[in-house]
Design an enzyme around this catalytic site. Sequence first.
Site, PDB file in Angstrom:
ATOM      1  N   LYS A 139       0.823  -1.212   0.000  1.00 51.89           N
ATOM      2  CA  LYS A 139       0.000   0.000   0.000  1.00 51.89           C
ATOM      3  C   LYS A 139       0.862   1.269   0.000  1.00 51.89           C
ATOM      4  O   LYS A 139       0.429   2.307  -0.456  1.00 51.89           O
ATOM      5  CB  LYS A 139      -0.917   0.033   1.222  1.00 51.89           C
ATOM      6  CG  LYS A 139      -1.831  -1.171   1.416  1.00 51.89           C
ATOM      7  CD  LYS A 139      -2.972  -1.192   0.436  1.00 51.89           C
ATOM      8  CE  LYS A 139      -4.123  -2.110   0.800  1.00 51.89           C
ATOM      9  NZ  LYS A 139      -3.804  -3.509   1.074  1.00 51.89           N
TER      10      LYS A 139
HETATM   11  C1  PLP Z   1      -4.545  -4.668   0.728  1.00 51.10           C
HETATM   12  C2  PLP Z   1      -3.805  -5.945   0.760  1.00 51.10           C
HETATM   13  C3  PLP Z   1      -4.120  -6.999  -0.108  1.00 51.10           C
HETATM   14  C4  PLP Z   1      -5.276  -6.935  -1.063  1.00 51.10           C
HETATM   15  O1  PLP Z   1      -5.094  -5.948  -2.065  1.00 51.10           O
HETATM   16  P1  PLP Z   1      -6.352  -5.406  -2.902  1.00 51.10           P
HETATM   17  O2  PLP Z   1      -5.840  -4.294  -3.713  1.00 51.10           O
HETATM   18  O3  PLP Z   1      -7.360  -4.970  -1.866  1.00 51.10           O
HETATM   19  O4  PLP Z   1      -6.862  -6.558  -3.700  1.00 51.10           O
HETATM   20  C5  PLP Z   1      -3.326  -8.132  -0.055  1.00 51.10           C
HETATM   21  N1  PLP Z   1      -2.297  -8.247   0.815  1.00 51.10           N
HETATM   22  C6  PLP Z   1      -1.977  -7.273   1.675  1.00 51.10           C
HETATM   23  C7  PLP Z   1      -0.857  -7.457   2.616  1.00 51.10           C
HETATM   24  C8  PLP Z   1      -2.715  -6.079   1.674  1.00 51.10           C
HETATM   25  O5  PLP Z   1      -2.389  -5.087   2.519  1.00 51.10           O
END
Ligand code: PLP
Length: 461
Positions: free
Chosen positions: A112
């Site tokens: 993120k």
């Molecule tokens: C947010 C997240 C996901 C999922 O990603 P999306 O974009 O919501 O599909 C998977 N793994 C981790 C560690 C995350 O923080």
Amino acid sequence: MKYISTRGAAPTLSFGEAMMTGLARDGGLYIPDSVPVMPQGEITALAGLSYEETAFRVMRPYLGGFFAEDEFRGLIDAAYKGFHHAARAPMVQLAPNHFLLELFHGPTLAFKDFAMQLIGQMMQAALAKTGERITIVGATSGDTGSAAMEAFRGLANVDVFILFPHGRVSDVQRRQMTTASEANCHALAIDGSFDDAQARVKDMFNDFAFRDGVRLAGVNSINWARVLAQVVYYFYAAVALGAPQRAVSFTVPTGNFGDIFAGYIARQMGLPIERLVIATNQNDILDRAIRSGAYKTDGVRPTISPSMDIEVSSNFERVLFDAYGRDGSAVSALMAELKAGGFHISQGALEMLRATFASGRCSEDETLATIARHFKTTGEVLCPHSAVGVKVAEDHLGRTPMITLATAHPAKFPDAVERATGLRPGLPPHMADLFERPERMTRVPNDLATLEALVRERIAH
Ligand SMILES: *Cc1c(COP(=O)(O)O)cnc(C)c1O
């Protein structure tokens, strides 16, 4: 470049407006009116470039001149300078034709950070020009919230409110949200699930009096600027393995469908991606949808990969929009059916989806077994989300190189990793004192009026 809503009934916006708006006023999601194709020669020319330069070249066509080129380069450099790996997104090899793209070297140890750090820089630059103030409200299953707090803490023109499901995020995730000491950071623990938190955030956006009154902006993965920032590492990784001359596939641990949707955009731009494999945990609405065509909600059962514990994937709407021939009213009708429990994807749309996406599901036991096996055979310590991806990727290996996205650092989910390997992964040095920092958070009910009153009161100070 203009941005249109997936439900066809909201104003068309520029890049800057779409970034500041988040959710469209008709309840839809913004998407470019057409995706720019990158000529083969330009993709070839990405070979050997830094992550930052790759980011500049991949994202530039989407800005419509919103930032001057030098300014945009400066924002990208500032966004990634706090990462703890010189390559930003390094790749390691797991098996002869299987690679792991490590996206967890940012300040909060999850992928993120790639989008959030950049959107923080871009929003700050945009607000500095106009002198405006905004209120960011976001829902998180853990990692979005910590990344947002880190990106926006202390910024002059922004208050940031993050709703997370009380008791359902890991201690590290919670502490990354609750230990931001700056007055503009507000961590809210909601009595409910991630889907409840996400639904209340959507309700706030749909309450136009509130939305306009507090100048609401969203940084959830529905924000187009976040998707765009994530397109970059698909190019970076594929080119490192020989694209565009050689095709690759990706497997993506998926929750809200934001990360894998960025891969879909990279493919639309001309990057030779053979398959995009959706990897889900036992909350498998997307895997069921791709296999059977039925997109039906089925509750959420908490797992050891909590950032993927969601009932409905918001960004799936964006790909449905394309699968239904960019017909906003068809998408609106589907989303109304979803509120009542689900819908069947039409045959034509399903064929379009299956031409691009494959899918698989990984149980809790398989997740632990995958972490244990890789610890023994490759030495790679996988977080539970990355392990879901690796397991599903292993079921889809073929002649085309497979790149699995490692979405978080194992130290973010130490309990699951310890259960699988017997070894508790330690936090990296820049976070070593996380458990000593004081926490600050507010428990809130799953109630729109209470939440809106709280936001109004906090930003009045
Ligand atoms: C947010 C997240 C996901 C999922 O990603 P999306 O974009 O919501 O599909 C998977 N793994 C981790 C560690 C995350 O923080």
